[in-house]
Design a protein around this motif. Sequence first.
Motif, PDB file in Angstrom:
ATOM      1  N   LEU A   1      36.644  25.205  37.798  1.00 21.84           N
ATOM      2  CA  LEU A   1      35.536  26.261  37.999  1.00 21.84           C
ATOM      3  C   LEU A   1      34.261  25.834  38.303  1.00 21.84           C
ATOM      4  O   LEU A   1      33.383  26.299  38.757  1.00 21.84           O
ATOM      5  N   HIS A   2      34.032  24.516  37.861  1.00 21.90           N
ATOM      6  CA  HIS A   2      32.904  23.564  38.074  1.00 21.90           C
ATOM      7  C   HIS A   2      32.936  22.677  39.289  1.00 21.90           C
ATOM      8  O   HIS A   2      33.157  23.153  40.565  1.00 21.90           O
TER       9      HIS A   2
ATOM     10  N   ARG B   1      42.205  32.914  43.534  1.00 18.57           N
ATOM     11  CA  ARG B   1      40.825  33.073  43.873  1.00 18.57           C
ATOM     12  C   ARG B   1      40.433  32.272  45.376  1.00 18.57           C
ATOM     13  O   ARG B   1      41.273  31.630  45.496  1.00 18.57           O
ATOM     14  N   LEU B   2      39.312  32.813  45.912  1.00 23.65           N
ATOM     15  CA  LEU B   2      38.956  32.071  47.049  1.00 23.65           C
ATOM     16  C   LEU B   2      38.284  30.955  46.778  1.00 23.65           C
ATOM     17  O   LEU B   2      37.072  31.320  46.152  1.00 23.65           O
TER      18      LEU B   2
ATOM     19  N   GLY C   1      35.827  27.778  46.373  1.00 21.67           N
ATOM     20  CA  GLY C   1      34.530  27.568  47.163  1.00 21.67           C
ATOM     21  C   GLY C   1      33.777  28.483  47.631  1.00 21.67           C
ATOM     22  O   GLY C   1      32.547  28.533  48.355  1.00 21.67           O
ATOM     23  N   PHE C   2      33.937  29.614  46.988  1.00 23.56           N
ATOM     24  CA  PHE C   2      33.264  31.075  47.418  1.00 23.56           C
ATOM     25  C   PHE C   2      32.954  31.592  46.064  1.00 23.56           C
ATOM     26  O   PHE C   2      33.318  31.318  44.932  1.00 23.56           O
TER      27      PHE C   2
ATOM     28  N   ARG D   1      27.526  31.941  40.279  1.00 26.09           N
ATOM     29  CA  ARG D   1      26.904  32.728  39.171  1.00 26.09           C
ATOM     30  C   ARG D   1      25.529  32.962  39.510  1.00 26.09           C
ATOM     31  O   ARG D   1      24.849  34.034  39.429  1.00 26.09           O
TER      32      ARG D   1
ATOM     33  N   ARG E   1      30.786  42.123  46.797  1.00 27.25           N
ATOM     34  CA  ARG E   1      30.807  41.510  45.331  1.00 27.25           C
ATOM     35  C   ARG E   1      29.556  39.945  45.742  1.00 27.25           C
ATOM     36  O   ARG E   1      29.450  39.442  45.003  1.00 27.25           O
TER      37      ARG E   1
ATOM     38  N   ASN F   1      30.268  28.417  48.633  1.00 25.32           N
ATOM     39  CA  ASN F   1      29.079  27.590  47.905  1.00 25.32           C
ATOM     40  C   ASN F   1      29.380  26.165  48.225  1.00 25.32           C
ATOM     41  O   ASN F   1      29.949  25.865  49.182  1.00 25.32           O
TER      42      ASN F   1
ATOM     43  N   ASP G   1      30.994  23.798  47.429  1.00 28.21           N
ATOM     44  CA  ASP G   1      32.269  23.107  47.283  1.00 28.21           C
ATOM     45  C   ASP G   1      33.221  23.262  48.736  1.00 28.21           C
ATOM     46  O   ASP G   1      34.351  23.035  48.714  1.00 28.21           O
TER      47      ASP G   1
HETATM   48  N1  CMC Z   1      37.483  34.553  44.858  1.00 25.37           N
HETATM   49  C1  CMC Z   1      37.938  36.030  44.615  1.00 25.37           C
HETATM   50  N2  CMC Z   1      37.188  36.994  43.902  1.00 25.37           N
HETATM   51  C2  CMC Z   1      35.882  36.367  43.221  1.00 25.37           C
HETATM   52  C3  CMC Z   1      35.727  34.937  43.429  1.00 25.37           C
HETATM   53  C4  CMC Z   1      36.530  34.236  44.348  1.00 25.37           C
HETATM   54  N3  CMC Z   1      36.045  32.929  44.494  1.00 25.37           N
HETATM   55  N4  CMC Z   1      34.521  34.686  42.548  1.00 25.37           N
HETATM   56  C5  CMC Z   1      33.998  35.912  42.020  1.00 25.37           C
HETATM   57  N5  CMC Z   1      35.155  36.694  42.427  1.00 25.37           N
HETATM   58  C6  CMC Z   1      35.106  38.140  41.981  1.00 25.37           C
HETATM   59  C7  CMC Z   1      35.304  38.323  40.593  1.00 25.37           C
HETATM   60  O1  CMC Z   1      36.972  38.570  40.409  1.00 25.37           O
HETATM   61  C8  CMC Z   1      34.663  39.598  40.320  1.00 25.37           C
HETATM   62  O2  CMC Z   1      35.138  40.767  40.647  1.00 25.37           O
HETATM   63  P1  CMC Z   1      35.249  42.107  39.947  1.00 25.37           P
HETATM   64  O3  CMC Z   1      33.905  42.570  39.836  1.00 25.37           O
HETATM   65  O4  CMC Z   1      36.291  42.992  40.989  1.00 25.37           O
HETATM   66  O5  CMC Z   1      36.091  41.713  38.770  1.00 25.37           O
HETATM   67  C9  CMC Z   1      33.412  39.453  40.880  1.00 25.37           C
HETATM   68  O6  CMC Z   1      33.579  38.710  42.095  1.00 25.37           O
HETATM   69  C10 CMC Z   1      32.405  38.584  39.919  1.00 25.37           C
HETATM   70  O7  CMC Z   1      32.822  37.182  39.646  1.00 25.37           O
HETATM   71  P2  CMC Z   1      32.630  36.509  38.339  1.00 25.37           P
HETATM   72  O8  CMC Z   1      34.054  35.797  37.624  1.00 25.37           O
HETATM   73  O9  CMC Z   1      32.042  37.690  37.351  1.00 25.37           O
HETATM   74  O10 CMC Z   1      31.535  35.680  38.764  1.00 25.37           O
HETATM   75  P3  CMC Z   1      30.962  34.499  37.942  1.00 25.37           P
HETATM   76  O11 CMC Z   1      29.708  34.189  38.236  1.00 25.37           O
HETATM   77  O12 CMC Z   1      31.350  34.522  36.536  1.00 25.37           O
HETATM   78  O13 CMC Z   1      31.821  33.212  38.448  1.00 25.37           O
HETATM   79  C11 CMC Z   1      32.376  31.377  39.709  1.00 25.37           C
HETATM   80  C12 CMC Z   1      31.163  32.178  39.375  1.00 25.37           C
HETATM   81  C13 CMC Z   1      31.815  30.205  40.619  1.00 25.37           C
HETATM   82  C14 CMC Z   1      33.198  30.685  38.653  1.00 25.37           C
HETATM   83  C15 CMC Z   1      33.377  32.200  40.475  1.00 25.37           C
HETATM   84  O14 CMC Z   1      32.895  32.819  41.684  1.00 25.37           O
HETATM   85  C16 CMC Z   1      34.295  31.379  41.090  1.00 25.37           C
HETATM   86  O15 CMC Z   1      35.382  31.099  40.380  1.00 25.37           O
HETATM   87  N6  CMC Z   1      34.575  30.765  42.286  1.00 25.37           N
HETATM   88  C17 CMC Z   1      35.759  29.861  42.652  1.00 25.37           C
HETATM   89  C18 CMC Z   1      35.421  28.551  41.946  1.00 25.37           C
HETATM   90  C19 CMC Z   1      34.477  27.590  42.744  1.00 25.37           C
HETATM   91  O16 CMC Z   1      34.244  27.765  43.947  1.00 25.37           O
HETATM   92  N7  CMC Z   1      33.527  27.139  41.917  1.00 25.37           N
HETATM   93  C20 CMC Z   1      32.569  26.214  42.377  1.00 25.37           C
HETATM   94  C21 CMC Z   1      31.098  26.727  42.058  1.00 25.37           C
HETATM   95  S1  CMC Z   1      29.932  25.938  43.176  1.00 25.37           S
HETATM   96  C22 CMC Z   1      29.744  24.305  42.361  1.00 25.37           C
HETATM   97  C23 CMC Z   1      29.254  24.252  40.974  1.00 25.37           C
HETATM   98  O17 CMC Z   1      28.158  24.491  40.803  1.00 25.37           O
HETATM   99  O18 CMC Z   1      29.759  23.708  40.201  1.00 25.37           O
END
Ligand code: CMC
Length: 466
Positions: A284-285, A318-319, A321-322, A325, A373, A378, A380
Amino acid sequence: MATEQTDAAASNGKSGKDKKETLSVTDNRTGESYEMEITDGTVKAMDFRQIKVSEEDFGLMTYDPAFTNTASCRSEITYIDGDAGILEHRGIPIEQLCEKSTYLEVAYLLIFGELPTTKQLERWTYDITHHTFVHEDMKQFESGFRYDAHPMGMLLACVGALSTFYPGSKEILDPEERYMAAIRMIAKMPTLAAFSYRHSRGLPYVYPDNDLNYTENFLSMMFKMTEVKYDPDPRLARALDVLFILHADHEQNCSTSAVRGVGSSQVDPYSSVAAGIAALYGPLHGGANEAVLRMLRRIKKVENIPDFLEGVKKQEERLMGFGHRVYRNYDPRARIIHKHVEEVLEATGDNPLLEIAVELEKRALDDEYFTSRKLYPNVDFYSGLIYEALRIPASMFTVIFAIPRTAGWIAQWMEMSDDPEQKIARPRQIYTGAREADYVPLADRSGPEKILYEQARRPKLQQRGA
Ligand code: CMC
C-alpha cells in the motif's frame, strides 16, 4: 494553555476584532465547558485531558487510528495541498525542481533547508561521490542471502547492518556524525541497491565509478557487463534523476512516520532509516508501483479494462496506482512522470502496457465511482513503466523508491531530533480486552479444535488503507 470556562457562551460566536482563536467544548456528562486554543488550525490533544467526570478520571483522549486527522509534528520541509494538487519542498514547487534541479541538490535542500551555493554543492557532491563504496564485509553479508531473496528485504537488512559499521552514529547530536551519516546513507544506498540486484541475478558486483554522476553511476552498478567503462544514455540517467527528485520526500507518510517514530527512541539514524525501508516495502506504500505493473499485465489488453473496472467497483480488488490519503486531486508527481514516460519510451522503444495504462486512467477518470471518491492517479501509476523501460525488474521498483526517499527520511529525522516538542513516540490505546481474568490450568481448558490461523485470519485485509 487551555483554561476551564463555566460560561461557554462567553467565548462563543464572536465576530470581527473580538474573534477568538479558541474552541469551546461542553462535556454533556458534567455540564462543564472548556476553552482550548486553536493554533495553526489545530487543537492540542493533551488539552482534552483536563476534561474529566471525576478527580480520579484519567481524562478524555482523542481516538485516531491511522492518524487520519492528527498532526504529529511541526515541519518546514515539505508542503502538500492535497485538494489543490500542490507539492513544494522548502517552498519550491516540485515542477520547478524537476525542471531545473538535480536529485543531489534537492537532497541538500531538504536536509539543510536552502539551495546550496556553487561551493556548497561541489563539496556535497564530492563527499557523496567519495562515500559510495561499502565495506567489503558488507559484500559478504549480501552474499549470504538466498539467490531468490527479495532485493527490498536485502536492502532493509543491509541498511540496518550499516549501523554496526559506524558505531559513532549513535552520537545523534554530534553535527559531524550526523553529517557523515547523511552522506554515507545517500552515497551507499545506490551501491547496496545495485548489489542486491546483481546478487539476485547471480552477477558479480560492480564497484562505483566516480567519473559518473549519481544516477549514471547507479545505472553502471546495475547494468555494466564486460565493457571497460559503462556508457549510460544521458536521457535515461536524467529521467531517473527526475524520478529521484519526485520521490525525495513526501512529508508524514507511513515510512517517514516510521523513521520519526523509531528515531524518537534516539537510536542511530541507520536503524531509523531501516524502519522506513520496512514500511516502504508494503504494497500500500512503496510496493504499489510493482503492483501496478502486475495489474497492467493481468489486464493484458485494452478490451479487458471494463471488466477489470467492474471488479474494482465491486471491491473485489483495488485499482493500484490510484488514490492517496492526502491528494484528493491529481497527484502532481504523476503528471510529471507521465510526461517523462513518453520521452523514455522514445529512447528505449514502445511498451504496450503504456496504452493500457493511458486508457485505464481515462476510463477511471470518466467513471463516477472514482471521481466521487476523488481517486486520481498517484506517483506509482506511471513510474513502473519508466523503470521497466530502463530494464529494471519489478522486484527492484520499491528499492528504487527507497534510494531517493533516503534524503527525505534523513531531513525528517534531523528535524525531529532537533525539535524540543518531540519526545519518544508512544500512542495511547482504548483497551477492549478482558480484565482481571484468572489463569486456567492447561488440563482444565476446553475450546473448539480450530486451527489458530483460521481464528486470526482477517477478511478484507487487502482493502485496508495505509
Ligand atoms: N481502487 C479502488 N478503490 C479505492 C482505491 C483504489 N486504488 N483507493 C481508495 N479506494 C476507495 C475505497 O474502497 C474507499 O471506498 P468506500 O468509501 O466506498 O469504502 C474510498 O476509496 C476511500 O479509500 P480509503 O482506503 O479510505 O483511502 P485511504 O486514504 O485509506 O487509502 C491508499 C489510500 C493509497 C492506501 C489507497 O488509495 C490505495 O490502496 N491505493 C492503491 C495503492 C496505491 O496506489 N498506493 C500508492 C500510494 S502513493 C505512493 C506512496 O506515497 O506510498
